[in-house]
Design a protein around this motif. Structure first.
Motif, PDB file in Angstrom:
ATOM      1  N   PRO A  75       0.757  -1.271   0.009  1.00 22.34           N
ATOM      2  CA  PRO A  75       0.045  -0.034   0.028  1.00 22.34           C
ATOM      3  C   PRO A  75       1.050   1.204  -0.009  1.00 22.34           C
ATOM      4  CG  PRO A  75      -0.838  -1.576   1.532  1.00 22.34           C
ATOM      5  CD  PRO A  75       0.381  -1.876   1.127  1.00 22.34           C
ATOM      6  N   ASP A  76       2.027   1.305   0.749  1.00 20.16           N
ATOM      7  CA  ASP A  76       2.875   2.384   0.744  1.00 20.16           C
ATOM      8  C   ASP A  76       3.557   2.743  -0.540  1.00 20.16           C
ATOM      9  OD1 ASP A  76       4.437   4.437   1.921  1.00 20.16           O
ATOM     10  OD2 ASP A  76       5.903   3.238   1.717  1.00 20.16           O
ATOM     11  N   LEU A  77       4.031   1.408  -1.112  1.00 25.22           N
ATOM     12  CA  LEU A  77       4.431   1.797  -2.512  1.00 25.22           C
ATOM     13  C   LEU A  77       3.594   2.278  -3.612  1.00 25.22           C
ATOM     14  CD1 LEU A  77       7.163   1.224  -4.278  1.00 25.22           C
ATOM     15  CD2 LEU A  77       6.321  -1.210  -4.461  1.00 25.22           C
ATOM     16  N   VAL A  78       2.428   1.662  -3.501  1.00 24.37           N
ATOM     17  CA  VAL A  78       1.239   2.180  -4.283  1.00 24.37           C
ATOM     18  C   VAL A  78       1.148   3.577  -4.158  1.00 24.37           C
ATOM     19  CG1 VAL A  78      -1.144   2.139  -4.689  1.00 24.37           C
ATOM     20  CG2 VAL A  78       0.078   0.045  -4.672  1.00 24.37           C
ATOM     21  N   SER A  79       0.770   4.009  -3.042  1.00 23.48           N
ATOM     22  CA  SER A  79       0.735   5.685  -2.935  1.00 23.48           C
ATOM     23  C   SER A  79       1.741   6.348  -3.368  1.00 23.48           C
ATOM     24  CB  SER A  79       0.302   5.904  -1.517  1.00 23.48           C
ATOM     25  OG  SER A  79       1.260   5.636  -0.538  1.00 23.48           O
ATOM     26  N   ARG A  80       2.873   5.816  -3.245  1.00 28.52           N
ATOM     27  CA  ARG A  80       4.124   6.832  -3.950  1.00 28.52           C
ATOM     28  C   ARG A  80       4.390   6.472  -5.353  1.00 28.52           C
ATOM     29  NH1 ARG A  80       8.511   4.506   0.149  1.00 28.52           N
ATOM     30  NH2 ARG A  80       9.948   5.830  -0.774  1.00 28.52           N
ATOM     31  N   ILE A  81       3.892   5.457  -5.675  1.00 28.51           N
ATOM     32  CA  ILE A  81       3.864   5.399  -7.397  1.00 28.51           C
ATOM     33  C   ILE A  81       2.817   6.306  -7.818  1.00 28.51           C
ATOM     34  CG2 ILE A  81       3.588   3.935  -9.455  1.00 28.51           C
ATOM     35  CD1 ILE A  81       4.763   1.581  -7.710  1.00 28.51           C
ATOM     36  N   ALA A  82       1.452   6.162  -7.137  1.00 35.24           N
ATOM     37  CA  ALA A  82       0.414   6.965  -7.731  1.00 35.24           C
ATOM     38  C   ALA A  82       0.532   8.660  -7.682  1.00 35.24           C
ATOM     39  CB  ALA A  82      -0.815   6.805  -6.731  1.00 35.24           C
ATOM     40  N   ALA A  83       1.512   9.025  -6.701  1.00 36.33           N
ATOM     41  CA  ALA A  83       1.895  10.500  -6.675  1.00 36.33           C
ATOM     42  C   ALA A  83       2.975  10.897  -7.570  1.00 36.33           C
ATOM     43  CB  ALA A  83       2.632  10.846  -5.229  1.00 36.33           C
ATOM     44  N   VAL A  84       3.467   9.835  -8.413  1.00 36.45           N
ATOM     45  CA  VAL A  84       4.549  10.408  -9.476  1.00 36.45           C
ATOM     46  C   VAL A  84       4.008  10.975 -10.424  1.00 36.45           C
ATOM     47  CG1 VAL A  84       5.993   9.346 -11.084  1.00 36.45           C
ATOM     48  CG2 VAL A  84       6.050   8.313  -9.083  1.00 36.45           C
ATOM     49  N   GLN A  85       4.435  12.116 -10.950  1.00 34.80           N
ATOM     50  CA  GLN A  85       3.899  12.999 -11.922  1.00 34.80           C
ATOM     51  C   GLN A  85       3.825  12.341 -13.070  1.00 34.80           C
ATOM     52  OE1 GLN A  85       6.157  16.698 -12.181  1.00 34.80           O
ATOM     53  NE2 GLN A  85       4.387  17.757 -13.449  1.00 34.80           N
ATOM     54  N   GLY A  86       2.766  12.502 -13.906  1.00 26.70           N
ATOM     55  CA  GLY A  86       2.633  11.917 -15.171  1.00 26.70           C
ATOM     56  C   GLY A  86       2.006  10.419 -15.234  1.00 26.70           C
ATOM     57  N   ILE A  87       1.863   9.874 -14.054  1.00 27.58           N
ATOM     58  CA  ILE A  87       1.069   8.606 -13.922  1.00 27.58           C
ATOM     59  C   ILE A  87      -0.311   8.819 -13.935  1.00 27.58           C
ATOM     60  CG2 ILE A  87       1.171   6.277 -12.733  1.00 27.58           C
ATOM     61  CD1 ILE A  87       3.824   7.025 -14.367  1.00 27.58           C
ATOM     62  N   GLY A  88      -0.840   8.570 -14.814  1.00 27.77           N
ATOM     63  CA  GLY A  88      -2.324   9.081 -14.793  1.00 27.77           C
ATOM     64  C   GLY A  88      -3.218   7.655 -14.287  1.00 27.77           C
ATOM     65  N   THR A  89      -2.749   6.485 -14.577  1.00 24.89           N
ATOM     66  CA  THR A  89      -3.459   5.259 -14.235  1.00 24.89           C
ATOM     67  C   THR A  89      -2.702   4.179 -13.455  1.00 24.89           C
ATOM     68  OG1 THR A  89      -4.700   5.410 -16.440  1.00 24.89           O
ATOM     69  CG2 THR A  89      -5.210   3.248 -15.082  1.00 24.89           C
ATOM     70  N   LEU A  90      -3.140   3.936 -12.482  1.00 22.12           N
ATOM     71  CA  LEU A  90      -2.248   2.763 -11.788  1.00 22.12           C
ATOM     72  C   LEU A  90      -3.273   1.810 -11.639  1.00 22.12           C
ATOM     73  CD1 LEU A  90       0.178   1.920 -10.171  1.00 22.12           C
ATOM     74  CD2 LEU A  90      -0.475   2.909  -8.315  1.00 22.12           C
ATOM     75  N   ALA A  91      -2.738   0.475 -12.050  1.00 21.23           N
ATOM     76  CA  ALA A  91      -3.316  -0.835 -12.103  1.00 21.23           C
ATOM     77  C   ALA A  91      -2.637  -1.748 -11.547  1.00 21.23           C
ATOM     78  CB  ALA A  91      -3.730  -1.179 -13.521  1.00 21.23           C
TER      79      ALA A  91
END
Ligand code: SAM
Length: 328
Positions: A78-94
């Motif tokens: 969950p922590d990794l997900v929230s950090r990836i989701a916050a990366v600029q330019g990443i519109g969709t996280l699946a």
């Protein structure tokens, strides 16, 4: 940085990241026979994953799918997900999962920023599920699917690899799930890998699947591949809430539309699902101080992406890594 366009004019916007080699299931079609449920070996630490995602995002990647092995076995997920989701330019996280742990993880993953969820499920019959996966965990997966729907993953995608003589008699039972639930049942053609039991006789093409379903239901095509980056053939079923799709890597090759790159759990770049693992990104990250230098290596690797994958018989003999190492 330049966009990721390969020599065949394909723009790459989609990255599939395997987060671990480990899996809590041992599916017959996914792993070489007898390799057991635990595969060890180094995996990329979270810091390296985040640095990579930033580099890829700067190169034009806007969709990331987390896979494995079984990605939910990664304790920091969950922590990794929230950090990836916050990366600029990443519109969709699946995320693609076998669903075993979703009972407790679906809601936290949704809160952390997973937008699209795919759950792999190859049988709705407990005995058969055990035979395919090696674990008696169908009730846990069904509970996980319920939790995912409750957490708001809609449509929830269910991935079913269709294997002749194994589960192809369940097509209509799977379709039935879409009657009242907001699920997208995705029937996937069984792909050959080294020692994964694939045979020409066991192969069920999407035409055959469709023909069997259409004996009972009227399928209405909907905007092709809109939700999937162009690889699925999507249909609504008259009177049903959910949809069904076919993924056709063998009978209707979609290499000309391929927009994806893969990174294995230990950090190797794969430009094609069926190409050998190439550029060692773990080493590149350790060696190169600047992100621009790593990006250049990625672009160089992309320049040698094959135009298309080999024919089935060749794939069966030649694949260098099992699916659990690549992430599908
Ligand atoms: N453990 C997770 C899961 O079960 O979804 C993620 C990894 S799994 C390798 C990713 C996807 O690859 C699953 O949907 C699985 O069904 C698919 N897959 C694995 N082997 C396959 C094969 N031989 N042919 C078609 N799909 C395959």
């Amino acid at each position: 940085m330049s966009a990721m366009i390969d020599p065949f004019g394909r723009r790459h916007v989609y990255l599939r990241l395997a987060l671990t080699h480990r899996c809590n299931l041992n599916c017959t079609y996914c792993r070489p026979s007898g390799c057991g449920t635990v595969t060890t070996g180094p995996i990329l630490p979270s810091g390296s994953i985040l640095r990579l995602v930033r580099i890829f995002a700067a190169l034009g990647i806007c969709k990331v799918r987390l896979t494995g092995g079984e990605p939910t076995l990664r304790p920091d997920l969950p922590d990794l997900v929230s950090r990836i989701a916050a990366v600029q330019g990443i519109g969709t996280l699946a995320l693609t999962t076998n669903g075993v742990t979703l009972g407790s993880l679906a809601a936290p993953l949704r809160r952390a920023g997973v937008e699209n969820l795919n759950v792999s499920l190859d049988s709705l019959r407990r005995e058969r599920f055990l035979k395919i996966t090696g674990r008696d965990l169908l009730p846990a997966v069904l509970k996980g699917i319920g939790a995912a729907l409750e957490a708001g993953f809609e449509p929830l995608k269910l991935n079913t690899v269709v294997m002749g003589g194994v589960n192809d008699d369940e097509l209509l039972e799977f379709v039935e799930l879409a009657r009242s639930k907001p699920v997208n049942i995705r029937f996937i053609e069984y792909m050959p890998f080294r020692e994964n039991g694939w045979s020409r006789e066991g192969f069920v093409s999407h035409e055959r699947m469709r023909e069997r379903i259409e004996r009972v239901h009227r399928l209405v095509p909907v905007g092709q591949g809109e939700h999937t980056g162009g690889v699925a053939k999507d249909f609504s079923v008259e009177g049903f809430r959910g949809q069904i799709s076919f993924i056709t890597p063998l009978s209707d090759v979609f290499c000309d539309r391929c927009n994806r790159l893969r990174v294995t759990a230990d950090g190797k770049l794969k430009t094609c699902l069926f190409a050998p693992a190439g550029l060692d990104l773990a080493k590149a990250l350790a060696r190169e101080a600047s992100d621009a230098a790593v990006a250049r290596l990625i672009l160089e690797a992309l320049a040698s992406k094959p135009e298309k994958h080999p024919e089935a018989e060749e794939l069966r003999a030649g694949q260098d890594l099992p699916m659990n190492e690549i992430g599908g």
